[in-house]
Design an enzyme around this catalytic site. Structure first.
Site, PDB file in Angstrom:
ATOM      1  N   CYS A  93       1.990  14.843   6.693  1.00 36.08           N
ATOM      2  CA  CYS A  93       2.884  13.882   7.336  1.00 36.08           C
ATOM      3  C   CYS A  93       4.307  14.436   7.319  1.00 36.08           C
ATOM      4  CB  CYS A  93       2.813  12.575   6.539  1.00 36.08           C
ATOM      5  SG  CYS A  93       3.926  11.299   7.096  1.00 36.08           S
ATOM      6  N   CYS A  94       4.990  14.373   8.470  1.00 39.16           N
ATOM      7  CA  CYS A  94       6.433  14.658   8.481  1.00 39.16           C
ATOM      8  C   CYS A  94       7.125  13.469   9.131  1.00 39.16           C
ATOM      9  CB  CYS A  94       6.747  15.993   9.162  1.00 39.16           C
ATOM     10  SG  CYS A  94       6.456  16.044  10.938  1.00 39.16           S
ATOM     11  N   ALA A  95       8.329  13.643   9.613  1.00 36.48           N
ATOM     12  CA  ALA A  95       9.085  12.487  10.102  1.00 36.48           C
ATOM     13  C   ALA A  95       8.437  11.850  11.334  1.00 36.48           C
ATOM     14  CB  ALA A  95      10.524  12.885  10.407  1.00 36.48           C
TER      15      ALA A  95
END
Length: 361
Positions: A93-95
């Site tokens: 997961c990133c932004a």
């Protein structure tokens, strides 16, 4: 397997998330159970951001690869690989599900690990969490009210449809409300609340919520506006227990358990100091409302009580300042607040009577 877009199922399952955002982003808001293993640390992220603004995306990408290379890349790769093996059911997961999670996913793939990512990233999960809360708070709510020491939190915890807002906020809501655990950021608290409501709802055919009658703020966290509005319209059941019983609950909660918790967390010497400061800070926070002379008198009584507790372990001395504090400050304040909600009170009784009444609803 979820393709990383069924956000509600991901939240409900408590799915492990390998969050590759920078620590500063993670601290501002994260999902429960997420592990922060950043692609770039705060300084690297800042440098890449400046480069992006001045020289464009290609130069920024090149700088990112340059900063995360050699030993640094090896160390981070090992951490991601270990986490993937430990949590085979997880997601990256990133932004926004963009470049960072795709880069990490690609590097892992090259090392022989295929690991999925959250489409839309943290932002999409956060949006889903807020929608969950908005939707679930539409169910009817019963609030448990009562003066300090009425055992409201315990009563809520015992209900299958109860959600312990203070437990989620790591704070008991009063000036003495802090716990040994630090409070979460506002966004992380809201995310945790959404997941807790989702899980509670999924375990049963839930017709109504049981919550404690809270103010807008629980320590530094504030309740989501949609929940606050629904609580303002909710029915209230008020616990009216004898004063002596309330005192015993407060003795156990604030003097016995908090001393134990601080000692466990910090060791005997520093734990005592932290516990002592915690009680002093609780009084100091309401000094203006008490009046400075009364504040000084109660502080002197607190000091005597602490000396007695440290000397022989007795918490009796604390009644010398707690009793007037309840009689002069907390009880009148709560009763005044409750009077304004008189039309919403549907039941009054002892702790057991309220518990039985709530179960019968």
């Amino acid at each position: 397997m979820n393709d990383g877009t069924d956000y509600r199922a991901i939240l409900l399952a408590g799915t492990p998330l390998i969050d590759v955002r920078a620590p500063v982003e993670f601290q501002q808001g994260a999902m429960p159970g997420a592990i922060n293993l950043p692609l770039m640390d705060n300084e690297e992220r800042t440098a890449v951001g400046i480069c992006y603004k001045r020289q464009g995306p290609e130069a920024a990408l090149a700088l990112g690869h340059q900063l995360v290379s050699g030993d640094i890349r090896q160390q981070r790769m090992k951490a991601w690989q270990d986490a993937c093996r430990l949590h085979p059911e997880g997601y990256l997961c990133c932004a926004r599900g963009g470049q960072r999670s795709h880069i990490v996913q690609q590097w892992l793939r090259e090392s022989g690990i295929n690991y999925p990512l959250i489409a839309g990233g943290y932002k999409a999960l956060r949006q889903a969490a807020m929608q969950v809360t908005e939707e679930l708070v539409q169910k009817p709510i019963i609030l448990i009210g009562g003066c300090t020491g009425s055992g409201k939190t315990q009563l809520v915890q015992l209900q299958p449809n109860g959600v312990d807002l203070e437990g989620l906020a790591h704070h008991r809501g009063s000036s003495f409300g802090r716990t040994v655990e630090p409070q979460l950021s506002q966004a992380s608290f809201e995310n945790l609340l959404a997941v807790e409501m989702l899980k509670t709802d999924s375990r049963q055919d839930l017709h109504r919520w049981v919550l404690e009658d809270e103010g807008r703020m629980i320590g530094a966290n504030h309740l989501p506006e949609c929940l606050r509005e629904r609580m303002a319209q909710a029915s209230i059941a008020v616990v009216e227990d004898p004063f002596e019983l309330r005192l015993e609950r407060l003795r156990e909660e604030y003097f016995v358990r908090m001393h134990h918790d601080f000692t466990q967390a910090y060791g005997e010497t520093q734990g005592w100091q932290e516990y002592s400061e915690y009680l002093h800070h609780g009084l100091f926070a309401i000094r203006r409302r008490l009046g400075l002379q009364r504040f000084a008198e109660l502080t002197a009584l607190l000091d005597v009580a602490l000396t007695e507790q440290q000397t022989n372990g007795s918490t009796d001395g604390h009644m010398g300042w707690l009793v007037p504090l309840l009689n002069e400050y907390y009880d009148p304040m709560y009763r005044y607040q409750l009077e304004k909600k008189a039309a919403k009170i549907v039941f009054r009784g002892t702790w057991q009577e309220v518990a039985d009444w709530v179960q019968a609803q």
